[in-house]
Design a protein around this motif. Structure first.
Motif, PDB file in Angstrom:
ATOM      1  N   ASP A 211       0.862  -1.183   0.000  1.00 30.29           N
ATOM      2  CA  ASP A 211       0.000   0.000   0.000  1.00 30.29           C
ATOM      3  C   ASP A 211       0.896   1.230   0.000  1.00 30.29           C
ATOM      4  O   ASP A 211       1.642   1.458   0.952  1.00 30.29           O
ATOM      5  N   PRO A 212       0.840   2.049  -1.033  1.00 28.49           N
ATOM      6  CA  PRO A 212       1.737   3.215  -1.118  1.00 28.49           C
ATOM      7  C   PRO A 212       1.481   4.253  -0.033  1.00 28.49           C
ATOM      8  O   PRO A 212       2.319   5.139   0.178  1.00 28.49           O
ATOM      9  N   ALA A 213       0.343   4.159   0.666  1.00 29.90           N
ATOM     10  CA  ALA A 213       0.061   5.126   1.738  1.00 29.90           C
ATOM     11  C   ALA A 213       0.765   4.775   3.027  1.00 29.90           C
ATOM     12  O   ALA A 213       0.825   5.593   3.953  1.00 29.90           O
ATOM     13  N   VAL A 214       1.288   3.550   3.122  1.00 30.09           N
ATOM     14  CA  VAL A 214       1.941   3.103   4.354  1.00 30.09           C
ATOM     15  C   VAL A 214       3.368   3.631   4.387  1.00 30.09           C
ATOM     16  O   VAL A 214       4.157   3.401   3.469  1.00 30.09           O
ATOM     17  N   GLY A 215       3.707   4.336   5.477  1.00 27.04           N
ATOM     18  CA  GLY A 215       5.047   4.876   5.629  1.00 27.04           C
ATOM     19  C   GLY A 215       5.884   4.126   6.630  1.00 27.04           C
ATOM     20  O   GLY A 215       7.117   4.231   6.619  1.00 27.04           O
ATOM     21  N   ALA A 216       5.242   3.361   7.535  1.00 29.16           N
ATOM     22  CA  ALA A 216       5.980   2.635   8.558  1.00 29.16           C
ATOM     23  C   ALA A 216       5.155   1.441   9.018  1.00 29.16           C
ATOM     24  O   ALA A 216       3.922   1.463   8.963  1.00 29.16           O
ATOM     25  N   VAL A 217       5.866   0.414   9.494  1.00 30.44           N
ATOM     26  CA  VAL A 217       5.219  -0.813   9.965  1.00 30.44           C
ATOM     27  C   VAL A 217       5.843  -1.200  11.291  1.00 30.44           C
ATOM     28  O   VAL A 217       7.076  -1.280  11.419  1.00 30.44           O
TER      29      VAL A 217
ATOM     30  N   GLU B 225      -2.500  -3.724  22.368  1.00 34.89           N
ATOM     31  CA  GLU B 225      -2.686  -2.285  22.204  1.00 34.89           C
ATOM     32  C   GLU B 225      -2.382  -1.847  20.777  1.00 34.89           C
ATOM     33  O   GLU B 225      -3.060  -0.972  20.223  1.00 34.89           O
ATOM     34  N   ARG B 226      -1.343  -2.443  20.165  1.00 36.61           N
ATOM     35  CA  ARG B 226      -0.998  -2.046  18.798  1.00 36.61           C
ATOM     36  C   ARG B 226      -2.091  -2.440  17.803  1.00 36.61           C
ATOM     37  O   ARG B 226      -2.281  -1.771  16.794  1.00 36.61           O
ATOM     38  N   ARG B 227      -2.786  -3.520  18.073  1.00 38.14           N
ATOM     39  CA  ARG B 227      -3.935  -3.858  17.219  1.00 38.14           C
ATOM     40  C   ARG B 227      -4.981  -2.754  17.292  1.00 38.14           C
ATOM     41  O   ARG B 227      -5.580  -2.372  16.277  1.00 38.14           O
ATOM     42  N   MET B 228      -5.213  -2.264  18.510  1.00 35.68           N
ATOM     43  CA  MET B 228      -6.180  -1.175  18.686  1.00 35.68           C
ATOM     44  C   MET B 228      -5.729   0.073  17.929  1.00 35.68           C
ATOM     45  O   MET B 228      -6.511   0.679  17.180  1.00 35.68           O
ATOM     46  N   TYR B 229      -4.488   0.467  18.121  1.00 38.07           N
ATOM     47  CA  TYR B 229      -3.990   1.664  17.460  1.00 38.07           C
ATOM     48  C   TYR B 229      -3.965   1.500  15.938  1.00 38.07           C
ATOM     49  O   TYR B 229      -4.151   2.479  15.196  1.00 38.07           O
ATOM     50  N   ASP B 230      -3.736   0.291  15.466  1.00 40.56           N
ATOM     51  CA  ASP B 230      -3.736   0.043  14.028  1.00 40.56           C
ATOM     52  C   ASP B 230      -5.118   0.319  13.448  1.00 40.56           C
ATOM     53  O   ASP B 230      -5.260   1.014  12.430  1.00 40.56           O
ATOM     54  N   VAL B 231      -6.150  -0.215  14.101  1.00 41.25           N
ATOM     55  CA  VAL B 231      -7.515   0.005  13.606  1.00 41.25           C
ATOM     56  C   VAL B 231      -7.872   1.483  13.659  1.00 41.25           C
ATOM     57  O   VAL B 231      -8.519   2.012  12.743  1.00 41.25           O
TER      58      VAL B 231
ATOM     59  N   VAL C  50       1.146   0.996  10.348  1.00 39.48           N
ATOM     60  CA  VAL C  50       0.337  -0.195  10.592  1.00 39.48           C
ATOM     61  C   VAL C  50       1.112  -1.195  11.445  1.00 39.48           C
ATOM     62  O   VAL C  50       2.307  -1.031  11.716  1.00 39.48           O
ATOM     63  N   TYR C  51       0.400  -2.246  11.834  1.00 43.23           N
ATOM     64  CA  TYR C  51       0.968  -3.271  12.708  1.00 43.23           C
ATOM     65  C   TYR C  51       0.965  -4.610  11.985  1.00 43.23           C
ATOM     66  O   TYR C  51      -0.064  -5.040  11.455  1.00 43.23           O
TER      67      TYR C  51
END
Length: 724
Positions: free
Chosen positions: A459-465, A493-499, A547-548
């Motif tokens: 996904d070109p919108a993703v800048g960090a994982v 928590e990272r799942r929550m922040y990802d959503v 994203v996570y």
């Protein structure tokens, strides 16, 4: 820096450390003092609820048993006094009560009646304004002990203490002393027995007059207004009486209603409602207090007032933290389910996999114990990589070890010791590819970690994982606690922040960035001690998605001692505060930056700063309840909260495909580990308030994590695959 400049800098740091201690220790001591004082004035320290059954009365003088309700044992022979005819002395026990005492006073004022209030010291200290009102409106005050024990069970020293503390509270509340006294659980004079009589005699020797009663309304049992009025009226028409009633200890609505009938009815029969000393033509019961005794009383009452208000704040804070705990758990569980559904939808779309090679940057400083394990795990993966190890001026053989491995596509870049952010930026500058994976020098990757980590860049919108950092050395108690924290807190928590699209941190142990995103935000900054959090927030504010990747697992060596854990979390906590402050303007911005500011920074403030700071109140009130309150109910509530947390932890472990065995240590983790995190956060606040700047604190590594632990379940899409 000159030697003089270095000395001044050292002195400034020492002064800041002393100031931090001065900020932290008073808070802890104040909280402890407040709760102890509250337990003291709420009769929870020395409370004795035993009531002695009826005993023989052959040693009670006849003239006392038949002499009247007012007993004076201060002379050569005990004397009993009766209230003159057509006089009623209303007496009220156990107050003052903030609800019912004002209503009783209002009734007395409306009917121009006087009364005697036998107050307990605990209640007088908590509600001094009501005691002052009693005195100001012409009523008399008597002692009813400090916390209402049956004095026939108590020693003389305990009796003296009860009277002294009762007088202290009275002096602080109204500036007076009194010589009137009523024993708790007392009745008529003819009810005195061989157990209660010695108390009356001893109290008399201390200068007190004991006031019993002629008529007991038993209003505490709430028998009904008619019955209370009937019992209050003297049996013999026109006879005087001391009437026993209560203005505290429960619902006194029937008492108030009975007064509204009793006062006008008896006044119509010619009765006067007067103070006891006026009825007996004795000197006033009140003596003004002055000097040290007055100031001691005032200080005591003031301290009790502060403790009461502070405890109310603590209870409010406890309510807040309870709401935050359950809100966080509920939100994480809800978002974890949404994250799983989103992951399944993405898998069903089967996007073109990311197969281009990536650069892995490993900043290393004195990592001789574990750098070989880290590098070998990186090149043994199933995705093409180049590895750039940046030796940040190590004083050990870190760089030599890497070069001695002679692994393909592994380079060592040496630099003077300038810190982790500079090492990362140097590594990025030497990297060849447009996706940069950042790895700590003590972390071990699984064969599939890098492949899983870079797939979201389709996904070109993703800048960090952000990857899934796991505790490798989990076999110690401290390691197990951190393992629970990583799985239940960080991973869930990272799942929550990802959503919610507001991931606050791409962990330094396992994270990937698009080179373009790094260049646009100016690389890794050294403005804060949490450079990974600072960088992640900057990427958000630049408009990129973060994203996570839950299946990109990396195994890191967690601190193995309390001191190392303190050092690490102190840096994390303070660094996170620095990053939040640095990016605070995101709250006012628009677009992705504003979304992160108004959602991400809010959640971090609530769940990462405020909630951990208040969370120890749960354990403080647990201890308080077990010692001074309803122990069984307190324990049941705490165990209920623990059960909810255990269920959430089990769900998080299931999502991460972790065995549940380490959850055995969850109760200890919730108590001991939380206190440590509380102290860390408190000291971080003190550091922020004093303007201190922490130095990088390198943890001593042991090389305990040399590979991914065996027996860990693979994600479903990897089951049956081979390792490249």
């Amino acid at each position: 820096m000159t030697s003089e400049g270095h000395r001044r800098s050292l002195l400034r740091r020492r002064r800041r450390r002393r100031l931090r201690r001065l900020l932290v220790l008073p808070l802890l001591l104040t909280a402890l003092t407040v709760l102890l004082l509250r337990g003291y004035v709420h009769s929870e320290f020395l409370a004795d609820h035993r009531v002695r059954p009826e005993a023989p009365s052959d040693r009670v003088p006849w003239e006392v048993r038949e002499g009247g309700p007012v007993v004076d044992t201060g002379g050569p022979r005990p004397v009993g006094h009766r209230v003159p005819d057509h006089m009623i002395v209303l007496t009220f026990d156990d107050g003052p009560d903030p609800v019912w005492t004002p209503k009783v006073l209002d009734e007395l004022a409306e009917h121009d009646a006087r009364a005697v209030f036998f107050v307990t010291g605990a209640m007088a200290a908590r509600h001094p304004g009501l005691v002052r009102r009693m005195v100001a409106e012409g009523h008399e005050i008597g002692l009813h002990t400090f916390n209402h024990p049956d004095l026939s069970y108590q020693s003389k020293s305990r009796i003296d203490w009860e009277l002294a503390q009762n007088q202290l509270a009275l002096a602080g509340a109204a500036g007076v002393r009194t010589y009137l006294f009523r024993p708790p659980y007392s009745s008529h004079a003819h009810a005195l027995d061989n157990e209660s009589w010695p108390v009356v005699r001893y109290v008399g020797s201390r200068g007190y007059i004991t006031v019993l009663n002629d008529t007991d309304t038993k209003d505490w049992a709430r028998p009904g207004v008619d019955e209370i009025v009937r019992r209050a009226v003297p049996e013999e028409a026109g006879a005087g009486a001391v009437v026993l009633m209560h203005d505290a200890g429960g619902d006194r609505s029937q008492t108030v209603a009975a007064l509204d009938r009793l006062l006008p009815e008896l006044k119509a029969r010619g009765y006067a409602f007067t103070n006891l000393t006026e009825a007996l033509r004795a000197p006033s019961a009140h003596t003004p207090v002055s000097g040290p005794e007055l100031w001691k009383g005032r200080f005591f009452v003031l301290a009790v007032g502060v403790a009461e208000r502070a405890t109310s704040l603590f209870i409010a804070a406890l309510t807040v933290v309870g709401l935050l705990v359950f809100a966080r758990l509920g939100l994480m569980l809800l978002m974890a389910g949404a994250h799983g559904r989103a992951a399944r939808r993405r898998a069903a779309l089967t996007p073109e996999p990311v197969t281009r090679p990536v650069s892995v940057v490993v900043p290393a400083y004195n990592e001789a114990e574990c750098i070989a394990h880290t590098v070998r795990s990186l090149v043994a993966g199933d995705h093409r990589v180049e590895v750039v190890v940046v030796d940040d001026g190590s004083r050990d053989a870190t760089a030599d070890i890497v070069e001695g491995l002679r692994l393909p596509d592994v380079r060592v870049v040496r630099q003077a010791n300038t810190g982790k952010p500079a090492a990362l930026n140097n590594g990025i500058a030497h990297a060849s590819h447009d996706i940069i994976v950042m790895v700590d020098g003590d972390t071990v990757f699984e064969p599939s970690t890098i492949r899983e980590l870079v797939q979201p860049f389709a996904d070109p919108a993703v800048g960090a994982v952000a990857g899934n950092a796991k505790v490798g050395n989990r076999d110690t108690l401290i390691g197990a606690w951190q393992h629970i924290e990583y799985v239940m807190g960080f991973s869930l928590e990272r799942r929550m922040y990802d959503v919610l699209r507001c991931m606050p941190t791409v962990p330094g142990a396992v994270g990937a960035f698009r080179r373009e995103a790094l260049e646009r935000v100016g690389g890794v900054s050294d403005d804060t001690l949490a450079e990974d959090t600072d960088l992640t927030m900057a990427v958000h504010r630049d408009g990129w998605r973060v994203v996570y990747a839950e299946n990109a697992r990396a195994w890191t060596e967690a601190p193995e001692t309390v001191r190392q854990l303190w050092s690490q979390r102190y840096r994390w906590s303070y660094g996170t505060m620095q990053a939040m402050w640095k990016h605070r303007r995101a709250v006012l911005e628009r677009g992705p930056s504003g979304r992160f500011g108004r959602v991400g920074l809010l959640l971090i403030s609530l769940f990462t700063v405020l909630m951990p700071l208040l969370a120890p109140l749960i354990d403080v009130f647990l201890l308080y309840g077990l010692l001074f309150g309803p122990a069984q109910r307190t324990a049941a509530v705490w165990l209920g909260v623990l059960a909810v947390q255990a269920a959430c932890a089990a769900y998080a472990f299931r999502l991460d495909r972790e065995p549940l065995t380490h959850l055995v240590s969850l109760p200890l983790q919730q108590v001991l580990h939380r206190q440590l995190m509380y102290l860390v956060l408190l000291r971080s606040w003190a550091t922020a308030l004093t303007g201190g700047r922490l130095r990088w604190q390198k943890l001593r590594r042991t090389g305990a994590v040399d590979s991914a632990p065996a027996g860990i379940a693979k994600p479903r899409h990897m089951q049956g695959s081979t390792t490249v």
